[in-house]
Design a protein around this motif. Sequence first.
Motif, PDB file in Angstrom:
ATOM      1  N   UNK A 137       0.665 -12.753 -11.246  1.00 19.63           N
ATOM      2  CA  UNK A 137       1.884 -12.499 -10.483  1.00 19.63           C
ATOM      3  C   UNK A 137       2.253 -13.780  -9.737  1.00 19.63           C
ATOM      4  N   UNK A 138       3.475 -13.837  -9.276  1.00 20.26           N
ATOM      5  CA  UNK A 138       3.952 -14.990  -8.524  1.00 20.26           C
ATOM      6  C   UNK A 138       3.415 -14.958  -7.086  1.00 20.26           C
ATOM      7  N   UNK A 139       3.207 -16.141  -6.517  1.00 19.03           N
ATOM      8  CA  UNK A 139       2.787 -16.237  -5.117  1.00 19.03           C
ATOM      9  C   UNK A 139       3.811 -15.535  -4.226  1.00 19.03           C
TER      10      UNK A 139
ATOM     11  N   UNK B  96       3.488 -12.638  -1.219  1.00 21.49           N
ATOM     12  CA  UNK B  96       4.024 -12.841   0.133  1.00 21.49           C
ATOM     13  C   UNK B  96       5.015 -11.723   0.498  1.00 21.49           C
ATOM     14  N   UNK B  97       5.834 -11.340  -0.467  1.00 23.91           N
ATOM     15  CA  UNK B  97       6.818 -10.275  -0.239  1.00 23.91           C
ATOM     16  C   UNK B  97       6.122  -8.942   0.054  1.00 23.91           C
TER      17      UNK B  97
ATOM     18  N   UNK C 142       5.115  -5.029   4.436  1.00 21.80           N
ATOM     19  CA  UNK C 142       4.013  -4.161   4.881  1.00 21.80           C
ATOM     20  C   UNK C 142       3.512  -3.222   3.790  1.00 21.80           C
ATOM     21  N   UNK C 143       3.603  -3.663   2.542  1.00 28.30           N
ATOM     22  CA  UNK C 143       3.045  -2.879   1.444  1.00 28.30           C
ATOM     23  C   UNK C 143       1.538  -3.080   1.430  1.00 28.30           C
ATOM     24  N   UNK C 144       1.108  -4.307   1.627  1.00 27.89           N
ATOM     25  CA  UNK C 144      -0.307  -4.641   1.773  1.00 27.89           C
ATOM     26  C   UNK C 144      -0.402  -5.747   2.799  1.00 27.89           C
ATOM     27  N   UNK C 145      -1.384  -5.655   3.670  1.00 23.85           N
ATOM     28  CA  UNK C 145      -1.557  -6.654   4.725  1.00 23.85           C
ATOM     29  C   UNK C 145      -2.941  -7.281   4.596  1.00 23.85           C
TER      30      UNK C 145
ATOM     31  N   UNK D 236      10.995   0.613  -5.962  1.00 24.44           N
ATOM     32  CA  UNK D 236      11.269  -0.366  -4.909  1.00 24.44           C
ATOM     33  C   UNK D 236      10.046  -0.509  -4.003  1.00 24.44           C
ATOM     34  N   UNK D 237       9.998  -1.608  -3.257  1.00 26.61           N
ATOM     35  CA  UNK D 237       8.873  -1.808  -2.345  1.00 26.61           C
ATOM     36  C   UNK D 237       8.845  -0.758  -1.239  1.00 26.61           C
TER      37      UNK D 237
END
Length: 104
Positions: free
Chosen positions: A25-27, A31-32, A37-40, A71-72
């Motif tokens: 996956x892309x960096x 970050x997104x 707040x999907x994963x911290x 969607x996120x």
Amino acid sequence: MPELPLDDEHAPLYSLGQVAEMLQVQHAFLRRLDQHDVISPSRSSGGQRRYSRRDILIVRHVTRMTEEGMTLIAIRRILELERELAGVRRELDEARARLNGERR
């Protein structure tokens, strides 16, 4: 024998770059996920994101859901509900264990 950090699925051992490469996956995607707040992930003393094995499994799960068009915001809610359901299941298992202990 003492437990090693590798034995702990919550030990923050992997950098953003390592996770991006591992999951292809892309960096920016990682970050997104953090920004929404999907994963911290944890942070190193220098402020760099550090992911655990558990975090990586969640990111992989999230990646699959994004590939399905979610969607996120929806994914974040799904993850919240999955955590809530896991907690309810633990409580149910504990209640069943108490009931089975009382019946003996």
